[in-house]
Design a protein around this motif. Structure first.
Motif, mmCIF file in Angstrom:
data_model
loop_
_atom_site.group_PDB
_atom_site.id
_atom_site.type_symbol
_atom_site.label_atom_id
_atom_site.label_comp_id
_atom_site.label_asym_id
_atom_site.label_seq_id
_atom_site.Cartn_x
_atom_site.Cartn_y
_atom_site.Cartn_z
ATOM 1 N N GLY A 141 -0.605 -5.024 7.553
ATOM 2 C CA GLY A 141 -0.020 -4.050 8.470
ATOM 3 C C GLY A 141 1.351 -3.588 8.026
ATOM 4 N N GLU A 142 2.178 -3.249 9.002
ATOM 5 C CA GLU A 142 3.521 -2.733 8.696
ATOM 6 C C GLU A 142 4.510 -3.839 8.343
ATOM 7 O OE1 GLU A 142 4.769 -0.435 12.011
ATOM 8 O OE2 GLU A 142 3.189 1.076 11.784
ATOM 9 N N GLY A 143 4.189 -5.065 8.689
ATOM 10 C CA GLY A 143 5.084 -6.168 8.381
ATOM 11 C C GLY A 143 6.234 -6.291 9.366
ATOM 12 N N VAL A 144 7.120 -7.208 9.073
ATOM 13 C CA VAL A 144 8.281 -7.469 9.924
ATOM 14 C C VAL A 144 9.537 -7.027 9.179
ATOM 15 C CG1 VAL A 144 9.633 -9.225 11.140
ATOM 16 C CG2 VAL A 144 7.145 -9.432 11.013
ATOM 17 N N PRO A 145 10.321 -6.103 9.725
ATOM 18 C CA PRO A 145 11.570 -5.693 9.068
ATOM 19 C C PRO A 145 12.502 -6.891 8.865
ATOM 20 C CG PRO A 145 11.011 -4.206 10.879
ATOM 21 C CD PRO A 145 10.080 -5.369 10.976
ATOM 22 N N ILE A 151 8.670 -23.397 9.072
ATOM 23 C CA ILE A 151 7.876 -22.171 9.191
ATOM 24 C C ILE A 151 8.804 -20.983 8.971
ATOM 25 C CG2 ILE A 151 8.175 -22.041 11.705
ATOM 26 C CD1 ILE A 151 5.314 -20.885 11.837
ATOM 27 N N SER A 152 8.278 -19.951 8.298
ATOM 28 C CA SER A 152 9.089 -18.771 8.001
ATOM 29 C C SER A 152 8.197 -17.547 7.959
ATOM 30 C CB SER A 152 9.823 -18.942 6.661
ATOM 31 O OG SER A 152 8.878 -19.105 5.605
ATOM 32 N N VAL A 153 8.824 -16.382 7.936
ATOM 33 C CA VAL A 153 8.094 -15.122 7.843
ATOM 34 C C VAL A 153 8.688 -14.297 6.712
ATOM 35 C CG1 VAL A 153 9.586 -13.988 9.541
ATOM 36 C CG2 VAL A 153 7.287 -13.083 9.119
ATOM 37 N N GLY A 154 7.820 -13.608 5.980
ATOM 38 C CA GLY A 154 8.263 -12.761 4.886
ATOM 39 C C GLY A 154 7.287 -11.614 4.699
ATOM 40 N N LYS A 155 7.353 -10.982 3.555
ATOM 41 C CA LYS A 155 6.491 -9.841 3.257
ATOM 42 C C LYS A 155 5.283 -10.299 2.468
ATOM 43 C CE LYS A 155 6.685 -5.025 1.731
ATOM 44 N NZ LYS A 155 7.551 -3.942 1.216
ATOM 45 N N ALA A 156 4.105 -9.894 2.910
ATOM 46 C CA ALA A 156 2.866 -10.279 2.245
ATOM 47 C C ALA A 156 2.624 -9.404 1.018
ATOM 48 C CB ALA A 156 1.694 -10.143 3.212
ATOM 49 N N PRO A 157 1.822 -9.883 0.065
ATOM 50 C CA PRO A 157 1.504 -9.062 -1.110
ATOM 51 C C PRO A 157 0.876 -7.727 -0.734
ATOM 52 C CG PRO A 157 0.850 -11.346 -1.471
ATOM 53 C CD PRO A 157 1.261 -11.244 -0.040
ATOM 54 N N GLY A 158 0.132 -7.705 0.379
ATOM 55 C CA GLY A 158 -0.503 -6.466 0.815
ATOM 56 C C GLY A 158 0.405 -5.571 1.625
#
Length: 376
Positions: free
Chosen positions: A309-313, A352-359
């Protein structure tokens, strides 16, 4: 140094002096220097209200040096007004005159400063000797933290009311319609209505479960019951459950297992809950394929859940795991799932963390240590 004489402390209890055979010198814990260590403003007066002690926090609030405050009346250096604008010292006179009253509970008062007014939560303690008032201790605490708690509570109530209204309205509407016109509907129509009621009932149950989890987390009462868990089977079970429930078709998932895993001692229910929350978040807010990768590490296991999707800024990355955060898309849900997931992973000693996925979408990554049995 002369040992301090016996006398009453601020709580009204008698402080015994040192014994005749005691070599150590006693330490007076109620000196101005000791009060300066306190983060909150504290003012101590005699029975008439003349200031005896004025700590540094009180000086910071009032702008008065301690030397200029001591010896003056409380109403001059720290004028406190109740909600009606009445002087607190005068209004509390009846309480100070009653021999059995030892203080006043916390209440919100306004400090009428020379430049601006400021609200405080104020408590007072009366020290008496043989029923006679000898000292008054006044402590002020800023209202900011209390207001933050009240805002969080109001947000919680508003969220619960909003989330409950929709499914309960649906349940009420369908059940009332079925009861009133049962014979007019076909079996297929009845089944459709009952399935809708069942789905909405599950939604309410899920909301109540999340609220109970949040209350336990906030109270520090999360219990982890570790046992040996097959992490591969846990991932398969959660994904297959989403497919069986109709949350998404099987082709939308890409599940991968990388490397060997050590023997994992974790709480199976808590790990399932984390996987449910992360996958639900990807289905609800993401797009395209949801990729779930389970990898073995030297110390435990690592799981990533990614979407397209759009991901998390990056600006919002630090807020993703906060309570009630649902991003720009908002959508359905309470905004509690990621907050709960973070707390459960940290309770296992993981991260736990959040980042940008390859897609291009969001990628949530958590790791948990292998752990071991807990004895006792």
């Amino acid at each position: 140094m002369v040992a301090s004489a016996p006398g009453p402390d601020f709580s009204g209890n008698e402080v015994p002096g040192p014994g005749p055979d005691t070599a150590e010198e006693s330490v007076d814990l109620h000196t101005p220097a000791t009060l300066d260590l306190l983060p909150d403003p504290v003012v101590v007066t005699d029975a008439s209200g003349v200031v005896e002690m004025f700590n540094s926090a009180a000086s910071k609030v009032t702008g008065l040096p301690q030397g200029k405050a001591v010896g003056r009346h409380l109403t001059e250096v720290l004028p406190l007004l109740d909600e009606r604008g009445n002087d607190w010292w005068e209004c509390s006179q009846p309480s100070r005159d009653l021999p059995r009253v030892t203080g006043q509970p916390e209440r919100r008062l306004t400090y009428a400063g020379p430049d601006s007014d400021h609200d405080f939560n104020v408590t007072a303690r009366f020290t008496r000797v043989d029923g006679v008032l000898v000292r008054v201790a006044v402590c002020l605490r800023d209202t900011v933290s209390r207001e933050r708690i009240e805002r969080n509570r109001a947000d919680l109530i508003a969220t619960v009311a909003h989330e409950l209204r929709s499914p309960l309205t649906s349940v009420k509407g369908f059940t009332a319609t079925l009861l009133a016109r049962w014979d007019r509907f076909t079996d297929e129509q009845k089944k459709l209505m009952l399935n809708t009621v069942n789905t909405d009932a599950d939604r309410v149950t899920r909301l109540l479960t999340e609220l109970l989890d949040v209350s336990r987390i906030d109270a520090g009462r999360v219990q982890i019951r570790k046992q040996i868990v097959d992490m591969r089977a846990a991932v398969r079970r959660v994904v297959e459950g989403k497919i069986a429930a109709g949350s998404a078709p099987a082709e939308r998932f890409d599940v991968r297992f990388v490397g060997e895993l050590p023997e994992m001692w974790v709480d199976p229910d808590k790990i399932d809950q984390v996987l449910h929350n992360l996958i639900d978040n990807a289905l609800r807010h993401g797009a395209g394929t949801v990729t779930v990768v389970l990898s073995g590490t030297s110390t435990g296991a690592e799981v990533t859940v990614a979407d397209e999707g759009e991901g998390v800024p990056e600006a919002n990355a630090s807020r993703v795991f906060a309570k009630f955060w649902r991003g720009a898309s908002r959508g359905n849900g309470t905004g509690l799932g990621l907050y709960i997931a973070k707390a459960l992973i940290e309770a296992h000693g993981g991260t736990i963390s959040v980042g940008k996925a390859p897609g291009g979408g969001a990628e949530f990554r958590f790791s948990v240590p292998a752990g071991g049995p807990v004895f006792g």
